[in-house]
Every structure is written in C-alpha cells, then in structure tokens.
Design a protein around this motif. Structure first.
Motif, PDB file in Angstrom:
ATOM      1  N   TYR A 231       0.903  -1.094   0.184  1.00 23.07           N
ATOM      2  CA  TYR A 231       0.392  -0.267   0.171  1.00 23.07           C
ATOM      3  C   TYR A 231       1.032   1.496   0.288  1.00 23.07           C
ATOM      4  CZ  TYR A 231       0.719   0.395   5.416  1.00 23.07           C
ATOM      5  OH  TYR A 231       1.288   0.237   6.155  1.00 23.07           O
ATOM      6  N   VAL A 329      -3.608   0.679  -2.688  1.00 28.58           N
ATOM      7  CA  VAL A 329      -3.755  -0.675  -2.232  1.00 28.58           C
ATOM      8  C   VAL A 329      -3.677  -2.007  -2.747  1.00 28.58           C
ATOM      9  CG1 VAL A 329      -4.885  -2.257  -0.141  1.00 28.58           C
ATOM     10  CG2 VAL A 329      -4.728   0.146   0.088  1.00 28.58           C
ATOM     11  N   VAL A 390      -6.320   5.737   2.626  1.00 25.84           N
ATOM     12  CA  VAL A 390      -5.860   4.106   2.365  1.00 25.84           C
ATOM     13  C   VAL A 390      -7.246   3.617   2.467  1.00 25.84           C
ATOM     14  CG1 VAL A 390      -4.568   2.467   3.316  1.00 25.84           C
ATOM     15  CG2 VAL A 390      -3.463   4.602   3.510  1.00 25.84           C
ATOM     16  N   ALA A 416      -2.267  -3.587   3.965  1.00 23.74           N
ATOM     17  CA  ALA A 416      -3.177  -1.856   4.781  1.00 23.74           C
ATOM     18  C   ALA A 416      -3.617  -2.601   6.475  1.00 23.74           C
ATOM     19  CB  ALA A 416      -3.581  -1.218   3.751  1.00 23.74           C
TER      20      ALA A 416
END
Length: 424
Positions: A231, A329, A390, A416
C-alpha cells in the motif's frame, strides 16, 4: 515511440499499463509478457534471459526505448549489450546491478560509506557460519548472498530456525549458487517500508513511500514470499522521515556507487526499517519492486516515458515529477501452496466483475489457454484499488478480490491494516 518492456510479471504489467497511458507511446512490445499484458502490448515469445534475441529484435524493429523489469537480465548485462549496439535502454549496467546481485557487496558499500544498516558478517564456510550463529544467538537474519527470487532471506526467531536456514542455503543448496555465500545480520526491530527512486548517477528523484507484506499469512506469519500485497502512502511515516531517508541513505548510496565506478542509472529500490536509532537499510534492489510498483505507479501523475527519457538523456535533475494524493492498496492472489509447491493451469473467473468494482487487475502469473485465463505461477494476480484514503482503497480492493475465483486461491486479508491501526 516504440517501447520494449522486458519481463512477464505483475510489475511489468503495471509498467506496460502506465506506459500505455502516454500519448508519446505508439506501440508497446513485452517479452515474454502474460495474459493481462497481452491486452495492452504485443507479447513476444522471448525469455528475459535470451538477451541476444532481445537485442536482435530491438535492432530489427527500431525500438526507441527498452525498459527491463526483472533483476536477472540486469545482472547478466542486458543494459551493457543493448548499449554496445547503440540501443536506448533505461536500467543499471551489470556493474551497478551488483548492488542487488550480491548482498555482501551491498553491505560492504554501506559500511565503507557509513550508510546505516544492521551489523553483519559474511561466510563461505558452513562450520564457521554455524559457530557465529550459535555465538550471536537468536533472533538473527540469514541471507543468501546472491539472487534467490526474493526467497533467500530467513528471519530466524530461534536458534533452530537459524541453523536450518544455514544448512538449507550452504549444504542443501536450495538457492543454488546464490547460497554458497551467506550474510548473517543482526535482527532489527521496527516497521518496514520501501522507497523507490529514479536515479541517474548522483541525481535522485524519490517516488512515494510504500509498504510491502512479505510473509505468506495474516499477521505476518508463515514463510517469506516475493510479496503478498502493498500500500501507498504509508501514513504512519511522516514526510520528515522520508526526507531524512533521501538525505542520509538514498543520495549517499547513489554518490557512493559513482565513487566506486559503478554509476547507477535506473530504478533503485531501498528496503528500509524504522528502528529506535532511526531508519536503516535492509536491502537494495536494482529495479522496481513487486508488488510495490502496483501501488506506486498508479499514483504517478507525470508521464512515465518522460521520466525514462530524462533519466537516459541527463535531464532527470530538471524534471518536476508529480504524484496524486490518492492512496492505493494491492492484494496479491496466489496459488494454493505458494511459496512452496503449487499447481498451475487453474481457470480464473470474475476478472471483469473485479474491474467493475473500479479495481485494476495486474496479471503476475497467468496464461491464455483455450480462450480462458489460467494460473501460471505462484503469485497469480495483483489486485489494486485507489481511493482518497488508505482505508477506502482497502475496502474497495477486498470487494474486487471477492469477485475473483480460481481453485486454491490464497491471499492475505490484512493488507494495509498496519496503516489503519496507526491512524486510530
């Protein structure tokens, strides 16, 4: 421009995908490519190590620029051979690629130029290595000196694991000649990250930071792999830290290589760990990382071909490289049994449905068989999603992954999570 990309994995699919977005690129060839790459480029039945054939093709087709994805042909001197024929190629020559090809060379370079890394010792004698490990105790890190497809590193938490790793590398020769010499390192505690950089001599243009997930199973359990996901950005690592890494590690490394007569041109991968004493180097690679490329290049705003051309023509310093604020990601879907033995030829379904979920599906180990896409490697797909954060990118990517099916499919469900834990 007519461009040739050498390689056939997820990293190369990402590079081809990015180059295909350029208005300056008219035609892309990829050798050997894969089922996903074939949708964007003309795939050639030439292996990455068939360097003479690649040179002949580049000459006959008047290829304007070649880019090399994997490490093996770089170390075998593909750049040197292309340049000898007057061909334009972006990547390190064999002398510079040694920064990845020999871990002992890389450690000696860091020691000489005072670049922060773990304490280490190098051995070619098994009994001496065994004595050293028993004296130092565990946890300890055992590395095959040469190339081992990302699998030559053992983080041994017990003495038994360390002794097994030594025996496998030096006596059982599981990594072939790559394990005849080993580097034994002090175990470093901290969070890992990757900084890729475009480099031309002493000119360094860092990319955005990313974090790879090497162990096969959730919670960083199980054997090391080539990478199970990644990520970017890495929000728990502040910009001041990235600046420090460039100033104290990456730029001094590039300068050291110039001073050693091994001037580096291409992509320098710096694998790092943030310790209590500050950032330290775990390893260098002489090319894009896989699967880091799958989250870094989707965030690149500048035309990739402009960067390659600038790197070759000595204009990298004056190029302003722009990046998107969005997060990315990537989740790697692997064959059952990977990184050990696995079966190939399993039909893959749900690729279009995953794309409908706004995911980019990068093919790593796939092939076309009777008009169906089938598995053809350990790491099969790298599914990447982009989002404003994220967390949102992670939610999107797992929705897309749930659409894709093949027998024995294995992936981690916590890619992540480290970033999300830090942000709470």
């Amino acid at each position: 421009m007519k461009v040739l990309v050498v390689g056939g994995g997820g990293r190369e699919h990402t590079i081809v995908w990015k180059l295909a977005q350029s208005s300056k690129v008219e035609k892309i060839y990829c050798a050997p490519g894969n089922a996903g790459i074939a949708e964007l480029a003309e795939c050639l039945p030439i292996n990455v190590m068939e360097i003479e054939k690649l040179v002949e093709f580049a000459v006959s087709e008047k290829i304007d620029l070649t880019f090399v994805g994997p490490e093996d042909p770089l170390l075998a001197g593909i750049v040197d051979q292309f340049q000898a024929k007057g061909l334009t190629i972006f990547g390190p020559n064999a002398r510079a690629a040694l920064i990845e090809g020999s871990k002992s060379f890389a450690k000696e370079l860091m020691e000489k130029y005072e670049i922060p890394t773990a304490h280490y010792a190098t051995f070619t004698d098994y009994e001496q290595a065994l004595q050293y490990v028993r004296k130092e105790g565990a946890p300890i890190v055992i590395k095959a000196d040469g190339l081992a497809a990302g699998k030559g590193v053992t983080v041994a938490m017990t003495l038994e694991e360390a002794e097994t790793a030594l025996r496998e590398a030096m006596q059982d020769e599981v990594f072939g000649a790559a394990g005849a010499k080993v580097v034994i390192e002090q175990f470093l505690q901290g969070e890992e990250m990757t900084l890729l950089s475009f480099v031309d001599g002493e000119v360094v243009k860092p990319m955005v930071l990313s974090q790879d997930h090497k162990p096969a199973f959730d919670g960083d359990k199980g054997p090391n792999t080539g990478g199970m996901g990644s990520y970017s950005p890495v929000p728990q690592m502040p910009q001041e830290l990235i600046d420090q890494i460039v100033d104290e590690i990456v730029a001094p490394t590039a300068k050291a290589m110039v001073q050693e007569g091994r001037s580096f041109q291409g992509i320098l991968y710096t694998g790092l760990i943030q310790t209590e004493e500050g950032p330290k180097v775990i390893e260098y690679n002489a090319r894009f990382g896989d699967p880091e490329t799958q989250v870094v290049l989707p965030r690149l705003d500048t035309d990739l071909i402009d960067i390659f051309v600038a790197g070759i023509s000595g204009e990298l310093d004056s190029l302003d490289i722009q990046w998107k604020e969005d997060a990315a990601v990537c989740v790697v879907m692997a064959s059952g049994g990977y990184p050990d033995t696995y079966e190939a030829g399993k039909e893959i379904t749900g690729l279009e449905q995953a794309a409908d979920k706004e995911a980019i599906v990068f093919h790593a180990g796939t092939a076309l068989q009777d008009n169906a896409v089938v598995t053809n490697g350990g790491r099969v797909l790298g599914v990447t999603s982009i989002g404003p954060t994220v967390q949102e990118a992670q939610q999107r990517v797992y929705q897309a992954v749930s659409e894709i099916k093949f027998e024995g499919a294995h992936y981690r469900s916590d890619i992540a999570d480290k970033a999300l834990r830090q942000m709470k």
